[in-house]
Design an enzyme around this catalytic site. Structure first.
Site, mmCIF file in Angstrom:
data_model
loop_
_atom_site.group_PDB
_atom_site.id
_atom_site.type_symbol
_atom_site.label_atom_id
_atom_site.label_comp_id
_atom_site.label_asym_id
_atom_site.label_seq_id
_atom_site.Cartn_x
_atom_site.Cartn_y
_atom_site.Cartn_z
ATOM 1 N N ASP A 82 0.814 -1.209 0.000
ATOM 2 C CA ASP A 82 0.000 0.000 0.000
ATOM 3 C C ASP A 82 0.851 1.263 0.000
ATOM 4 O O ASP A 82 2.025 1.251 0.354
ATOM 5 C CB ASP A 82 -0.953 0.023 1.189
ATOM 6 N N GLU A 177 0.248 -1.284 5.585
ATOM 7 C CA GLU A 177 1.276 -0.834 6.520
ATOM 8 C C GLU A 177 1.094 0.632 6.852
ATOM 9 O O GLU A 177 1.303 1.061 7.995
ATOM 10 C CB GLU A 177 2.666 -1.081 5.927
#
Length: 409
Positions: A82, A177
């Site tokens: 991400d 994350e």
């Protein structure tokens, strides 16, 4: 060795995978699921084995089998899919070859946004190198797609060069994350390594095995709203109560006033009205004892303010987010020695310093797999000024391969 690194990285960053803190799914966005599926295809194409996608935690896992006939420790390499909370649609990377270390780089055509050595002196380090930047309208996504590209390229290199001996290697590409929940559901038994490294650091040479310990405090302030003309001794302004709370915290212990190992209280959000207001703080420190004292300070202020009233007006929901992974890794520093030695062998001077933040390795270390952090190359993460050096990414590939090789010796 590096021929596929740049095109691979460019392909990754052009794929939108921004996470969403308001989502209740894992991964938090379907774009990450789609990206995971693409990574699985690529892992298969380069020759990795046992490739799987875990629907429960959003991780893509794959194995490079050992090619030695002795038992050696199993290594993992991890990166996140991400990108951060900034525009990540239609990423249009620019390539600046042979940067001279001085010139101002125009990101957009108008020159409204630039990379210059006054604002970003780190540019001076990259004389003669190839830089990949944004076009000024998005982030780049080198955090952490550089890590994914580096791991993928290193695995491809080891597969194509079987004369380089290594033990079993597991790779993991995970979600979310950037919103702090990516490793919450990480499956240690499934990953099954003795230790691992996240390829999620910044500039060349970073080797990090200490992070903050972290907590978050959600504070609700309950006021009493009456007409201001008749408010004396009756009104309780929730906004003012919040200001009073904030002013009771040490002024010099805010992010903008701290560095190195200094922790802080950070007011992330404050909104509401006279009747009710809400504040969000994050609390950070490297030292566990001081971290606990910081949390107690927040509770002490709550108690002091509530003493003024006949009911609880300051309500706090405080919870820990992650802990300093150094508490785990310091029990066996051999994995730091391994990474440090690999860096030196490929001509890198290691920079070992604490992270003023956290990584997925913070949580994974406490789950049972010690997981320090290695540089991925990204500079100015999370915004339009993000950039990365291709040569730094190549060095990261070298480090991964050398760690694998030295671990088998």
């Amino acid at each position: 060795m590096y021929e596929n690194l740049l095109p691979r990285f460019l392909r990754y960053v052009k794929t939108e995978t921004r996470s969403d803190a308001t989502s209740t799914t894992t991964p938090s966005t379907q774009t990450q699921v789609a990206f995971a599926k693409e990574l699985m295809k690529e892992l298969e194409e380069i020759g990795m084995k046992d490739i799987s996608y875990n629907d429960k935690n959003g991780y893509v896992i794959a194995t490079l089998p050992s090619n030695v006939d002795k038992e050696v420790r199993k290594i993992g390499f991890i990166a996140h899919m991400d990108t951060a909370d900034f525009n990540a649609e239609n990423v249009n990377p620019q390539i600046i070859e042979n940067y001279d270390g001085e010139s101002t780089i125009k990101l957009d055509k108008e020159g409204k946004y630039t990379l210059n050595t006054k604002d970003f002196p780190s540019l001076k380090k990259y004389k003669g190198e190839t830089l990949i930047t944004t076009d000024g309208s998005t982030l780049l996504g080198a955090d952490d797609k550089s890590g994914i590209a580096e791991i993928m390229t290193a695995m491809e290199y080891l597969i194509k060069n079987p004369e380089i001996k290594h033990g079993e290697i597991r790779v993991g590409f995970g979600p979310d994350e950037e919103i702090g929940i990516g490793a919450d559901k990480f499956d240690v038994k499934e990953f099954n390594t003795d230790f691992a490294y996240t390829m999620d650091g910044g500039p060349l040479g970073e080797l990090e095995f200490e992070t903050f310990s972290a907590a978050q405090a959600e504070i609700t302030l309950l006021g009493k709203n009456v007409h201001p003309g008749t408010a004396k001794n009756t009104m309780i302004n929730a906004l003012q109560l919040g200001i009073d709370f904030h002013n009771l915290l040490p002024e010099n212990e805010r992010p903008e006033n701290t560095e190195g190992r200094e922790g802080f209280y950070h007011l992330l959000a404050f909104d509401g009205n006279v009747e009710e207001a809400k504040m969000t703080y994050i609390i950070r420190d490297h030292d566990r004892k001081i971290f606990e004292e910081r949390k107690q300070k927040v509770l002490d202020i709550q108690a002091k303010l509530n003493e003024q009233f006949d009911q609880e007006r300051v309500v706090i929901d405080m919870f820990d987010q992650y802990y300093n992974m150094g508490e785990i890794i310091e029990k066996d520093m051999s994995i730091i020695d391994l990474a440090e030695g690999a860096m030196k062998e490929v001509g890198i001077e290691p920079i070992i310093e604490p992270v003023r933040g956290g990584t997925d390795g913070s949580k994974i270390s406490f789950m049972g797999i010690p997981t320090p952090n290695i540089f991925g190359g990204a500079e100015n993460m999370h915004g339009r000024f993000e950039y990365v050096s291709l040569q730094t990414m190549e060095k990261a590939v070298d480090v991964i391969a050398k760690i694998a090789e030295n671990n088998a010796k």
